[in-house]
Design an enzyme around this catalytic site. Structure first.
Site, PDB file in Angstrom:
ATOM      1  N   LYS A 173      49.053  23.415  25.832  1.00 36.81           N
ATOM      2  CA  LYS A 173      49.007  22.544  24.660  1.00 36.81           C
ATOM      3  C   LYS A 173      48.195  23.215  23.536  1.00 36.81           C
ATOM      4  O   LYS A 173      48.537  23.132  22.358  1.00 36.81           O
ATOM      5  CB  LYS A 173      48.386  21.188  25.021  1.00 36.81           C
ATOM      6  CG  LYS A 173      49.239  20.300  25.895  1.00 36.81           C
ATOM      7  CD  LYS A 173      50.548  19.854  25.266  1.00 36.81           C
ATOM      8  CE  LYS A 173      50.357  18.864  24.151  1.00 36.81           C
ATOM      9  NZ  LYS A 173      51.676  18.352  23.658  1.00 36.81           N
ATOM     10  N   TYR A 183      47.883  23.248  31.876  1.00 31.42           N
ATOM     11  CA  TYR A 183      48.417  22.252  30.937  1.00 31.42           C
ATOM     12  C   TYR A 183      47.695  22.323  29.590  1.00 31.42           C
ATOM     13  O   TYR A 183      48.321  22.467  28.535  1.00 31.42           O
ATOM     14  CB  TYR A 183      48.292  20.835  31.528  1.00 31.42           C
ATOM     15  CG  TYR A 183      48.425  19.747  30.483  1.00 31.42           C
ATOM     16  CD1 TYR A 183      49.645  19.509  29.849  1.00 31.42           C
ATOM     17  CD2 TYR A 183      47.327  18.961  30.102  1.00 31.42           C
ATOM     18  CE1 TYR A 183      49.773  18.526  28.871  1.00 31.42           C
ATOM     19  CE2 TYR A 183      47.443  17.979  29.124  1.00 31.42           C
ATOM     20  CZ  TYR A 183      48.665  17.769  28.514  1.00 31.42           C
ATOM     21  OH  TYR A 183      48.791  16.803  27.542  1.00 31.42           O
ATOM     22  N   THR A 229      46.572  16.752  22.593  1.00 31.17           N
ATOM     23  CA  THR A 229      45.660  16.095  23.522  1.00 31.17           C
ATOM     24  C   THR A 229      44.210  16.503  23.274  1.00 31.17           C
ATOM     25  O   THR A 229      43.949  17.598  22.751  1.00 31.17           O
ATOM     26  CB  THR A 229      46.072  16.483  24.961  1.00 31.17           C
ATOM     27  OG1 THR A 229      45.053  16.053  25.868  1.00 31.17           O
ATOM     28  CG2 THR A 229      46.232  17.987  25.139  1.00 31.17           C
ATOM     29  N   ASP A 230      43.290  15.648  23.726  1.00 33.10           N
ATOM     30  CA  ASP A 230      41.864  16.008  23.649  1.00 33.10           C
ATOM     31  C   ASP A 230      41.505  17.114  24.648  1.00 33.10           C
ATOM     32  O   ASP A 230      40.437  17.728  24.541  1.00 33.10           O
ATOM     33  CB  ASP A 230      40.973  14.775  23.868  1.00 33.10           C
ATOM     34  CG  ASP A 230      41.169  14.074  25.206  1.00 33.10           C
ATOM     35  OD1 ASP A 230      42.021  14.510  26.006  1.00 33.10           O
ATOM     36  OD2 ASP A 230      40.453  13.082  25.467  1.00 33.10           O
ATOM     37  N   GLU A 231      42.382  17.350  25.640  1.00 35.51           N
ATOM     38  CA  GLU A 231      42.037  18.320  26.697  1.00 35.51           C
ATOM     39  C   GLU A 231      41.905  19.745  26.167  1.00 35.51           C
ATOM     40  O   GLU A 231      41.323  20.599  26.825  1.00 35.51           O
ATOM     41  CB  GLU A 231      43.082  18.280  27.820  1.00 35.51           C
ATOM     42  CG  GLU A 231      43.186  16.910  28.443  1.00 35.51           C
ATOM     43  CD  GLU A 231      43.711  16.915  29.866  1.00 35.51           C
ATOM     44  OE1 GLU A 231      43.870  17.993  30.450  1.00 35.51           O
ATOM     45  OE2 GLU A 231      43.962  15.811  30.383  1.00 35.51           O
TER      46      GLU A 231
HETATM   47  P1  NAD Z   1      55.654  12.321  29.658  1.00 32.70           P
HETATM   48  O1  NAD Z   1      55.542  13.401  30.684  1.00 32.70           O
HETATM   49  O2  NAD Z   1      55.664  10.898  30.106  1.00 32.70           O
HETATM   50  O3  NAD Z   1      56.966  12.531  28.777  1.00 32.70           O
HETATM   51  C1  NAD Z   1      57.387  13.783  28.332  1.00 32.70           C
HETATM   52  C2  NAD Z   1      58.837  13.653  27.874  1.00 32.70           C
HETATM   53  O4  NAD Z   1      59.251  14.928  27.363  1.00 32.70           O
HETATM   54  C3  NAD Z   1      59.801  13.290  28.998  1.00 32.70           C
HETATM   55  O5  NAD Z   1      60.692  12.290  28.567  1.00 32.70           O
HETATM   56  C4  NAD Z   1      60.536  14.593  29.273  1.00 32.70           C
HETATM   57  O6  NAD Z   1      61.858  14.393  29.755  1.00 32.70           O
HETATM   58  C5  NAD Z   1      60.525  15.244  27.905  1.00 32.70           C
HETATM   59  N1  NAD Z   1      60.633  16.710  27.969  1.00 32.70           N
HETATM   60  C6  NAD Z   1      59.978  17.564  28.785  1.00 32.70           C
HETATM   61  N2  NAD Z   1      60.354  18.836  28.553  1.00 32.70           N
HETATM   62  C7  NAD Z   1      61.265  18.783  27.536  1.00 32.70           C
HETATM   63  C8  NAD Z   1      61.994  19.769  26.821  1.00 32.70           C
HETATM   64  N3  NAD Z   1      61.886  21.057  27.119  1.00 32.70           N
HETATM   65  N4  NAD Z   1      62.823  19.367  25.843  1.00 32.70           N
HETATM   66  C9  NAD Z   1      62.957  18.047  25.528  1.00 32.70           C
HETATM   67  N5  NAD Z   1      62.292  17.079  26.185  1.00 32.70           N
HETATM   68  C10 NAD Z   1      61.443  17.434  27.167  1.00 32.70           C
HETATM   69  O7  NAD Z   1      54.464  12.600  28.638  1.00 32.70           O
HETATM   70  P2  NAD Z   1      53.613  11.567  27.779  1.00 32.70           P
HETATM   71  O8  NAD Z   1      52.457  11.124  28.589  1.00 32.70           O
HETATM   72  O9  NAD Z   1      54.517  10.571  27.179  1.00 32.70           O
HETATM   73  O10 NAD Z   1      53.047  12.567  26.665  1.00 32.70           O
HETATM   74  C11 NAD Z   1      53.787  12.803  25.472  1.00 32.70           C
HETATM   75  C12 NAD Z   1      53.028  13.804  24.623  1.00 32.70           C
HETATM   76  O11 NAD Z   1      51.728  13.300  24.338  1.00 32.70           O
HETATM   77  C13 NAD Z   1      52.813  15.151  25.313  1.00 32.70           C
HETATM   78  O12 NAD Z   1      52.946  16.156  24.349  1.00 32.70           O
HETATM   79  C14 NAD Z   1      51.367  15.087  25.815  1.00 32.70           C
HETATM   80  O13 NAD Z   1      50.797  16.359  25.873  1.00 32.70           O
HETATM   81  C15 NAD Z   1      50.734  14.235  24.736  1.00 32.70           C
HETATM   82  N6  NAD Z   1      49.580  13.430  25.155  1.00 32.70           N
HETATM   83  C16 NAD Z   1      49.640  12.619  26.254  1.00 32.70           C
HETATM   84  C17 NAD Z   1      48.554  11.810  26.581  1.00 32.70           C
HETATM   85  C18 NAD Z   1      48.584  10.876  27.770  1.00 32.70           C
HETATM   86  O14 NAD Z   1      47.546  10.289  28.110  1.00 32.70           O
HETATM   87  N7  NAD Z   1      49.717  10.680  28.437  1.00 32.70           N
HETATM   88  C19 NAD Z   1      47.396  11.860  25.807  1.00 32.70           C
HETATM   89  C20 NAD Z   1      47.354  12.732  24.691  1.00 32.70           C
HETATM   90  C21 NAD Z   1      48.461  13.483  24.367  1.00 32.70           C
HETATM   91  O1  DAU Z   2      43.156  13.372  27.964  1.00 35.78           O
HETATM   92  C1  DAU Z   2      44.514  13.292  27.638  1.00 35.78           C
HETATM   93  C2  DAU Z   2      45.352  13.662  28.843  1.00 35.78           C
HETATM   94  O2  DAU Z   2      45.281  12.548  29.735  1.00 35.78           O
HETATM   95  C3  DAU Z   2      46.798  13.988  28.502  1.00 35.78           C
HETATM   96  O3  DAU Z   2      46.828  15.139  27.688  1.00 35.78           O
HETATM   97  C4  DAU Z   2      47.611  14.224  29.775  1.00 35.78           C
HETATM   98  O4  DAU Z   2      48.970  14.426  29.453  1.00 35.78           O
HETATM   99  C5  DAU Z   2      47.485  12.991  30.654  1.00 35.78           C
HETATM  100  O5  DAU Z   2      48.178  13.193  31.870  1.00 35.78           O
HETATM  101  C6  DAU Z   2      46.016  12.682  30.923  1.00 35.78           C
HETATM  102  O6  DAU Z   2      45.432  13.735  31.741  1.00 35.78           O
HETATM  103  P1  DAU Z   2      44.421  13.398  32.935  1.00 35.78           P
HETATM  104  O7  DAU Z   2      44.403  14.528  33.878  1.00 35.78           O
HETATM  105  O8  DAU Z   2      43.106  12.912  32.395  1.00 35.78           O
HETATM  106  O9  DAU Z   2      45.172  12.106  33.558  1.00 35.78           O
HETATM  107  P2  DAU Z   2      45.408  11.630  35.074  1.00 35.78           P
HETATM  108  O10 DAU Z   2      45.912  10.226  35.015  1.00 35.78           O
HETATM  109  O11 DAU Z   2      46.179  12.625  35.862  1.00 35.78           O
HETATM  110  O12 DAU Z   2      43.924  11.591  35.659  1.00 35.78           O
HETATM  111  C7  DAU Z   2      42.922  10.780  35.059  1.00 35.78           C
HETATM  112  C8  DAU Z   2      41.629  11.035  35.817  1.00 35.78           C
HETATM  113  O13 DAU Z   2      41.765  10.475  37.126  1.00 35.78           O
HETATM  114  C9  DAU Z   2      41.342  12.508  36.016  1.00 35.78           C
HETATM  115  O14 DAU Z   2      39.916  12.695  35.950  1.00 35.78           O
HETATM  116  C10 DAU Z   2      41.830  12.792  37.436  1.00 35.78           C
HETATM  117  C11 DAU Z   2      41.611  11.471  38.142  1.00 35.78           C
HETATM  118  N1  DAU Z   2      42.588  11.143  39.205  1.00 35.78           N
HETATM  119  C12 DAU Z   2      43.921  11.273  38.927  1.00 35.78           C
HETATM  120  C13 DAU Z   2      44.865  10.976  39.875  1.00 35.78           C
HETATM  121  C14 DAU Z   2      46.338  11.130  39.596  1.00 35.78           C
HETATM  122  C15 DAU Z   2      42.137  10.679  40.426  1.00 35.78           C
HETATM  123  O15 DAU Z   2      40.924  10.536  40.669  1.00 35.78           O
HETATM  124  N2  DAU Z   2      43.076  10.375  41.383  1.00 35.78           N
HETATM  125  C16 DAU Z   2      44.420  10.528  41.163  1.00 35.78           C
HETATM  126  O16 DAU Z   2      45.227  10.246  42.094  1.00 35.78           O
END
Ligand code: NAD
Ligand code: DAU
Length: 364
Positions: free
Chosen positions: A163, A159, A133-135
């Site tokens: 990562k 988190y 992730t970019d975080e």
């Molecule tokens: P998600 O939470 O929707 O899915 C995670 C999946 O991993 C789930 O299906 C869960 O059951 C599985 N899981 C959790 N713990 C596990 C374990 N110990 N063993 C096997 N499986 C397990 O997450 P996502 O949003 O699909 O993100 C996927 C990946 O991409 C993550 O590594 C996250 O850090 C990264 N990522 C997410 C975003 C985003 O915006 N969602 C952006 C950048 C990177």
């Molecule tokens: O940047 C990549 C990341 O993006 C991934 O690594 C994470 O897995 C993914 O969950 C996401 O993280 P964020 O914290 O940015 O996503 P989230 O959707 O939780 O929140 C997006 C923005 O919106 C953040 O600034 C918090 C804000 N927010 C979120 C929720 C859930 C609100 O203002 N209200 C809300 O109810």
């Protein structure tokens, strides 16, 4: 040929598996623990497709990994499995340490042993792609340049710290053992199958239910948004052509403040599914207490992957967000099952209740 995908029942992982199987003849072994975030209904369209083998299990389970790798002999591992929600990491960081750090370590150990036993050709062709992730880069001010691959790691939440630790382990396994790794650091994804605890799906679902639309703090935090299928195409491209041990930032050049995102979703709903009383959905916006330690701005400089690997996103934010809102309107059953928790019964309904935590099921 086979690849092993971990976390392939989650939001991005399930989109990746669906796109992979639509795109290539190569089969997928999908290892997922099925935490609250794992939803096999996302993969329902693969029912009957023997190219998809689902295994319920933990990336931290070395014994299971050893046997899966020996049995399926994948040519690559793509690691999506993680705890992914920042707010949950603030409430309870333990699972994040366990899966994102210890789990990734155990996965790397199993993969290192497997890779070490391959013949020379298979060994040099093998890849371990870690999805990050970019975080990990921390928070930017309004005028800072976007994150590049050389930015210092400055994670601010449990988190992002977990990562970051996993990224360091992946890097170390390349430098110390020569494991052929690739890492991608992506910005915020959105699209189909996004669990409605995250901003965009939460707003879509709450708006329709007549509930408040919670905006943290002043709503001026900035994120870069990428349509999930564009993230999947970037991962496929890095897997195909990325340099060993290299990292690639992936983003959509779509920096937007959260409040603007919420207004955009409300306006699309006003157009596509107007409120019964004719009032605008934005009237449901409610400002709530800010997230502790909330990062102010993320921005991705994706020029490296564009320049070196020729990847570019197919969707603009306007096209991607419209598709996304439409997908949620078209899939009320998916939303209802997620909200009721019914999706968690999907495994036993679909495959029978084996009671075995490591049940293996082809999607047949
Ligand atoms: P998600 O939470 O929707 O899915 C995670 C999946 O991993 C789930 O299906 C869960 O059951 C599985 N899981 C959790 N713990 C596990 C374990 N110990 N063993 C096997 N499986 C397990 O997450 P996502 O949003 O699909 O993100 C996927 C990946 O991409 C993550 O590594 C996250 O850090 C990264 N990522 C997410 C975003 C985003 O915006 N969602 C952006 C950048 C990177
Ligand atoms: O940047 C990549 C990341 O993006 C991934 O690594 C994470 O897995 C993914 O969950 C996401 O993280 P964020 O914290 O940015 O996503 P989230 O959707 O939780 O929140 C997006 C923005 O919106 C953040 O600034 C918090 C804000 N927010 C979120 C929720 C859930 C609100 O203002 N209200 C809300 O109810």
């Amino acid at each position: 040929m086979t690849i092993l995908v971990t976390g392939g029942a989650g939001f991005i992982g399930s989109n990746f598996v669906l796109d992979w199987l639509a795109d290539s003849g190569e089969s997928v072994v999908n290892l997922d623990k099925l935490t609250y975030a794992g939803n096999l209904q996302n993969l329902a369209s693969l029912t009957g497709d023997t190219r998809h083998v689902f295994v319920q299990g933990d990336i931290g389970d070395g014994v299971l990994l050893e046997s899966l790798l020996a049995q399926h002999k994948p040519r690559a591992v793509v690691n999506f499995a993680a705890e992914s929600h920042v707010d949950r990491s603030i409430l309870g960081p333990g699972e994040f340490i366990q899966t994102n750090i210890v789990g990734t370590f155990n996965l790397l150990e199993a993969v290192r042993a497997y890779w070490g036993g391959l013949d020379a050709d298979a060994k040099s062709a093998f890849r371990f792609l870690h999805v990050s992730t970019d975080e990990v880069y921390g928070s930017l001010s309004k005028t800072d340049p976007a994150f590049s691959e050389t930015n210092r790691y400055e994670p601010n939440s449990p988190y992002s710290a977990s990562k970051a630790a996993s990224d360091h382990l992946v890097r170390a396994y390349h430098h110390t053992y020569g494991l052929p790794v690739l890492t991608t650091n992506c910005s915020n994804n959105y699209g189909p199958f996004h669990f409605p605890e995250k901003l965009i799906p939460l707003i879509i679902v709450n708006a329709q239910a007549g509930k408040p639309l919670p905006v943290y703090g002043d709503g001026q935090q900035i994120r870069d948004w990428l349509y999930v299928k564009d993230h999947c195409s970037a991962i496929r491209r890095v897997l195909e052509a990325g340099g060993l041990g290299e990292t690639y930032n992936v983003g959509g050049w779509n920096e937007k403040p959260n409040l603007e995102i919420v207004h955009t979703v409300c306006a699309l709903l006003d157009e596509l599914r107007p409120r019964a009383d004719g009032r605008p959905y934005k009237e449901q916006i409610t400002y709530v207490t800010d997230r502790p330690g909330h990062d102010r701005r993320y921005a991705i400089d994706a020029s490296r992957i564009e320049r070196e690997l020729g990847w570019t996103p197919a969707e603009t934010f306007d096209t991607g967000i419209r598709k996304t809102v439409q997908w949620y309107l078209d899939n009320p059953d998916w939303v209802a099952n997620v909200q009721s928790g019914g999706y968690r019964d999907w495994v036993s309904k679909q495959y029978g209740d084996s009671g075995d935590n490591t049940a293996e099921v082809a999607s047949a």
